[in-house]
Design an enzyme around this catalytic site. Structure first.
Site, PDB file in Angstrom:
ATOM      1  N   HIS A 223      39.870  52.341 -29.537  1.00 35.23           N
ATOM      2  CA  HIS A 223      39.196  51.039 -29.438  1.00 35.23           C
ATOM      3  C   HIS A 223      38.696  50.824 -28.016  1.00 35.23           C
ATOM      4  CE1 HIS A 223      42.837  48.309 -28.111  1.00 35.23           C
ATOM      5  NE2 HIS A 223      42.723  49.362 -27.364  1.00 35.23           N
TER       6      HIS A 223
ATOM      7  N   CYS B 162      40.822  48.757 -20.078  1.00 36.13           N
ATOM      8  CA  CYS B 162      40.609  48.805 -21.538  1.00 36.13           C
ATOM      9  C   CYS B 162      39.161  48.503 -21.919  1.00 36.13           C
ATOM     10  CB  CYS B 162      41.530  47.812 -22.235  1.00 36.13           C
ATOM     11  SG  CYS B 162      43.260  48.185 -21.963  1.00 36.13           S
TER      12      CYS B 162
ATOM     13  N   HIS C 224      39.378  54.176 -25.676  1.00 36.75           N
ATOM     14  CA  HIS C 224      40.592  54.981 -25.482  1.00 36.75           C
ATOM     15  C   HIS C 224      41.419  54.884 -26.755  1.00 36.75           C
ATOM     16  CE1 HIS C 224      41.518  50.851 -24.320  1.00 36.75           C
ATOM     17  NE2 HIS C 224      42.689  51.088 -24.882  1.00 36.75           N
TER      18      HIS C 224
ATOM     19  N   HIS D 115      45.128  54.870 -29.169  1.00 37.19           N
ATOM     20  CA  HIS D 115      46.529  54.448 -29.255  1.00 37.19           C
ATOM     21  C   HIS D 115      47.178  55.085 -30.476  1.00 37.19           C
ATOM     22  CE1 HIS D 115      46.551  51.300 -26.205  1.00 37.19           C
ATOM     23  NE2 HIS D 115      45.373  50.902 -26.655  1.00 37.19           N
TER      24      HIS D 115
ATOM     25  N   ASP E 234      43.213  55.013 -39.808  1.00 37.92           N
ATOM     26  CA  ASP E 234      43.659  56.235 -39.123  1.00 37.92           C
ATOM     27  C   ASP E 234      42.478  57.105 -38.697  1.00 37.92           C
ATOM     28  OD1 ASP E 234      45.697  57.929 -38.136  1.00 37.92           O
ATOM     29  OD2 ASP E 234      45.567  59.195 -39.922  1.00 37.92           O
ATOM     30  N   HIS E 235      42.512  57.523 -37.417  1.00 44.45           N
ATOM     31  CA  HIS E 235      41.464  58.363 -36.830  1.00 44.45           C
ATOM     32  C   HIS E 235      40.086  57.704 -36.873  1.00 44.45           C
ATOM     33  CE1 HIS E 235      44.679  61.266 -36.900  1.00 44.45           C
ATOM     34  NE2 HIS E 235      43.979  61.996 -36.055  1.00 44.45           N
TER      35      HIS E 235
ATOM     36  N   GLU F 233      51.564  48.565 -29.935  1.00 42.58           N
ATOM     37  CA  GLU F 233      50.396  49.287 -29.443  1.00 42.58           C
ATOM     38  C   GLU F 233      50.834  50.408 -28.502  1.00 42.58           C
ATOM     39  OE1 GLU F 233      46.191  47.673 -28.006  1.00 42.58           O
ATOM     40  OE2 GLU F 233      47.688  47.558 -26.442  1.00 42.58           O
TER      41      GLU F 233
HETATM   42 NI    NI Z   1      43.960  49.748 -25.770  1.00 38.37          NI
END
Ligand code: NI
Length: 149
Positions: free
Chosen positions: A23, A42, A48, A50, A88-89, A138
């Site tokens: 995100h 961020c 990036h 998570h 996911d992904h 997170e």
């Molecule tokens: Ni983040």
């Protein structure tokens, strides 16, 4: 033996699931300066990733016949279909329709996950089982909890 279920026993059952996603915390309605101020690193252009860990908690009364609140195999299946396959992904800013137009903070993600599960679980809420809590970790240190309020 005394009947421990003679009185209704309210119980909470939690299933954990994980997904990996990218995100970028960036609000296009704000200036670059404000984005840097609110979101720091961020807000970086390329986003990036998570490893998100979710805890989904249901609540209700123990079923007298099964001794369960709700079949966790069935919950696992619902979470695979509704959450893992959706997130996911993925890049949360671009690939998840429910998040379109939102800054994908963990807070927003928790509310979206709640809404998705609440509508999927309507059939079981009629049987007295409720979605109680969505918690999203997170990172190992930061988590967000939404109780539907
Ligand atoms: Ni983040």
């Amino acid at each position: 033996m005394n009947d421990i279920l003679e009185k209704p026993r309210k119980i909470y059952v939690t299933r954990k699931i994980e997904f990996n996603a990218a995100h970028r915390l960036f609000n296009p309605e704000l200036s670059d300066e404000e984005n840097r101020q609110f979101y720091g690193k961020c807000s970086g252009e390329f986003g990036h990733g998570h490893n998100y860990l979710l805890e989904i908690t249901l609540s209700g009364f123990i079923d007298r016949k099964t001794g369960y609140l709700f079949d966790l195999k069935a919950l696992k299946q619902i979470l695979e279909e509704e959450i893992v396959s959706r997130f996911d992904h993925r890049h949360l800013n671009h690939e998840v329709g429910e998040l379109a137009g939102h800054v994908p903070t963990t807070e927003i993600l928790a509310v979206i996950v709640w809404e998705i599960l609440e509508s999927r679980l309507q059939a079981i809420t009629k049987q007295g089982v409720s979605l109680h809590e969505v918690t999203i970790h997170e990172t190992g240190k930061n988590s967000v909890t939404y109780l539907g309020e």
